[in-house]
Design a protein around this motif. Structure first.
Motif, PDB file in Angstrom:
ATOM      1  N   ALA A 214       0.832  -1.206   0.000  1.00 25.49           N
ATOM      2  CA  ALA A 214       0.000   0.000   0.000  1.00 25.49           C
ATOM      3  C   ALA A 214       0.865   1.254   0.000  1.00 25.49           C
ATOM      4  CB  ALA A 214      -0.929  -0.003   1.211  1.00 25.49           C
ATOM      5  N   LEU A 215       1.955   1.232   0.736  1.00 29.93           N
ATOM      6  CA  LEU A 215       2.858   2.373   0.784  1.00 29.93           C
ATOM      7  C   LEU A 215       3.513   2.609  -0.576  1.00 29.93           C
ATOM      8  CD1 LEU A 215       4.163   4.543   2.550  1.00 29.93           C
ATOM      9  CD2 LEU A 215       5.919   2.895   3.128  1.00 29.93           C
ATOM     10  N   LEU A 216       3.943   1.545  -1.230  1.00 29.61           N
ATOM     11  CA  LEU A 216       4.547   1.690  -2.552  1.00 29.61           C
ATOM     12  C   LEU A 216       3.540   2.227  -3.567  1.00 29.61           C
ATOM     13  CD1 LEU A 216       6.766  -1.497  -2.787  1.00 29.61           C
ATOM     14  CD2 LEU A 216       7.518   0.874  -2.649  1.00 29.61           C
ATOM     15  N   LEU A 217       2.313   1.729  -3.512  1.00 24.92           N
ATOM     16  CA  LEU A 217       1.286   2.230  -4.423  1.00 24.92           C
ATOM     17  C   LEU A 217       0.982   3.701  -4.157  1.00 24.92           C
ATOM     18  CD1 LEU A 217      -1.188  -0.767  -4.580  1.00 24.92           C
ATOM     19  CD2 LEU A 217       0.255   0.098  -6.411  1.00 24.92           C
ATOM     20  N   ALA A 218       0.929   4.068  -2.894  1.00 25.17           N
ATOM     21  CA  ALA A 218       0.643   5.460  -2.546  1.00 25.17           C
ATOM     22  C   ALA A 218       1.760   6.385  -3.017  1.00 25.17           C
ATOM     23  CB  ALA A 218       0.441   5.593  -1.039  1.00 25.17           C
ATOM     24  N   LEU A 219       2.995   5.960  -2.857  1.00 25.04           N
ATOM     25  CA  LEU A 219       4.112   6.786  -3.306  1.00 25.04           C
ATOM     26  C   LEU A 219       4.149   6.883  -4.823  1.00 25.04           C
ATOM     27  CD1 LEU A 219       6.938   5.642  -0.884  1.00 25.04           C
ATOM     28  CD2 LEU A 219       5.730   7.817  -0.883  1.00 25.04           C
ATOM     29  N   GLY A 220       3.796   5.818  -5.502  1.00 20.50           N
ATOM     30  CA  GLY A 220       3.748   5.851  -6.962  1.00 20.50           C
ATOM     31  C   GLY A 220       2.650   6.754  -7.475  1.00 20.50           C
ATOM     32  N   ALA A 221       1.578   6.857  -6.737  1.00 19.80           N
ATOM     33  CA  ALA A 221       0.462   7.703  -7.153  1.00 19.80           C
ATOM     34  C   ALA A 221       0.807   9.182  -7.047  1.00 19.80           C
ATOM     35  CB  ALA A 221      -0.768   7.396  -6.304  1.00 19.80           C
ATOM     36  N   CYS A 222       1.789   9.521  -6.251  1.00 25.56           N
ATOM     37  CA  CYS A 222       2.180  10.916  -6.069  1.00 25.56           C
ATOM     38  C   CYS A 222       3.152  11.412  -7.135  1.00 25.56           C
ATOM     39  CB  CYS A 222       2.822  11.111  -4.695  1.00 25.56           C
ATOM     40  SG  CYS A 222       1.678  10.872  -3.335  1.00 25.56           S
ATOM     41  N   ALA A 223       3.558  10.567  -8.053  1.00 29.92           N
ATOM     42  CA  ALA A 223       4.592  10.930  -9.023  1.00 29.92           C
ATOM     43  C   ALA A 223       4.157  12.083  -9.929  1.00 29.92           C
ATOM     44  CB  ALA A 223       4.972   9.724  -9.861  1.00 29.92           C
ATOM     45  N   GLY A 224       2.893  12.132 -10.320  1.00 30.65           N
ATOM     46  CA  GLY A 224       2.431  13.166 -11.227  1.00 30.65           C
ATOM     47  C   GLY A 224       1.807  14.370 -10.543  1.00 30.65           C
ATOM     48  N   MET A 225       1.916  14.449  -9.242  1.00 31.28           N
ATOM     49  CA  MET A 225       1.284  15.537  -8.507  1.00 31.28           C
ATOM     50  C   MET A 225       2.187  16.766  -8.459  1.00 31.28           C
ATOM     51  SD  MET A 225      -0.136  13.524  -5.202  1.00 31.28           S
ATOM     52  CE  MET A 225      -1.784  14.063  -4.865  1.00 31.28           C
ATOM     53  N   SER A 226       1.544  17.921  -8.388  1.00 33.67           N
ATOM     54  CA  SER A 226       2.310  19.154  -8.199  1.00 33.67           C
ATOM     55  C   SER A 226       2.742  19.239  -6.735  1.00 33.67           C
ATOM     56  CB  SER A 226       1.445  20.362  -8.545  1.00 33.67           C
ATOM     57  OG  SER A 226       0.402  20.505  -7.598  1.00 33.67           O
ATOM     58  N   GLN A 227       3.645  20.153  -6.450  1.00 36.59           N
ATOM     59  CA  GLN A 227       4.105  20.314  -5.069  1.00 36.59           C
ATOM     60  C   GLN A 227       2.956  20.737  -4.159  1.00 36.59           C
ATOM     61  OE1 GLN A 227       7.126  19.464  -3.930  1.00 36.59           O
ATOM     62  NE2 GLN A 227       6.339  19.862  -1.896  1.00 36.59           N
ATOM     63  N   ARG A 228       2.057  21.531  -4.664  1.00 30.81           N
ATOM     64  CA  ARG A 228       0.913  21.975  -3.873  1.00 30.81           C
ATOM     65  C   ARG A 228       0.016  20.791  -3.503  1.00 30.81           C
ATOM     66  NH1 ARG A 228      -2.695  26.996  -5.648  1.00 30.81           N
ATOM     67  NH2 ARG A 228      -1.843  28.072  -3.881  1.00 30.81           N
ATOM     68  N   ASP A 229      -0.206  19.887  -4.472  1.00 34.44           N
ATOM     69  CA  ASP A 229      -1.024  18.707  -4.198  1.00 34.44           C
ATOM     70  C   ASP A 229      -0.346  17.786  -3.187  1.00 34.44           C
ATOM     71  OD1 ASP A 229      -2.943  19.609  -5.958  1.00 34.44           O
ATOM     72  OD2 ASP A 229      -2.205  18.404  -7.636  1.00 34.44           O
ATOM     73  N   LYS A 230       0.965  17.644  -3.300  1.00 35.32           N
ATOM     74  CA  LYS A 230       1.702  16.817  -2.336  1.00 35.32           C
ATOM     75  C   LYS A 230       1.594  17.410  -0.936  1.00 35.32           C
ATOM     76  CE  LYS A 230       5.049  15.141  -5.684  1.00 35.32           C
ATOM     77  NZ  LYS A 230       6.451  15.186  -6.118  1.00 35.32           N
ATOM     78  N   ASN A 231       1.722  18.741  -0.836  1.00 38.91           N
ATOM     79  CA  ASN A 231       1.581  19.400   0.471  1.00 38.91           C
ATOM     80  C   ASN A 231       0.200  19.161   1.054  1.00 38.91           C
ATOM     81  OD1 ASN A 231       4.161  20.433   0.295  1.00 38.91           O
ATOM     82  ND2 ASN A 231       3.503  22.466  -0.360  1.00 38.91           N
ATOM     83  N   MET A 232      -0.820  19.176   0.198  1.00 36.25           N
ATOM     84  CA  MET A 232      -2.185  18.968   0.663  1.00 36.25           C
ATOM     85  C   MET A 232      -2.356  17.548   1.210  1.00 36.25           C
ATOM     86  SD  MET A 232      -5.779  19.440  -1.376  1.00 36.25           S
ATOM     87  CE  MET A 232      -5.433  18.130  -2.522  1.00 36.25           C
TER      88      MET A 232
END
Length: 75
Positions: free
Chosen positions: A15-33
């Motif tokens: 689950a952690l690996l999938l979650a980290l992979g899902a963040c690859a295309g996010m902007s910095q603002r989305d990651k902060n959120m």
């Protein structure tokens, strides 16, 4: 018992690996959120002993703070 623990640790790792992979295309603002929502949810749960309303409220407040965090740097 050991097999249940092994399965649980493998499931959490996957689950952690999938979650980290899902963040690859996010902007910095989305990651902060997302990080703010996670921290807010954990904080709300810890402060109230796991009350669902406080966990959700903490996630909302943390998400809003995380989203707004990067606004001033863009100007």
């Amino acid at each position: 018992m050991i097999s249940i623990q092994r399965f649980s640790s493998l499931a959490v790792s996957a689950a952690l690996l999938l979650a980290l992979g899902a963040c690859a295309g996010m902007s910095q603002r989305d990651k902060n959120m997302v990080v703010g929502a996670g921290i807010g949810a954990a904080g709300g749960a810890v402060l109230t002993g796991g009350a669902a309303a406080a966990t959700v409220g903490g996630a909302v407040v943390g998400g809003v703070i995380g989203h707004e965090l990067d606004k001033d740097k863009k100007k």
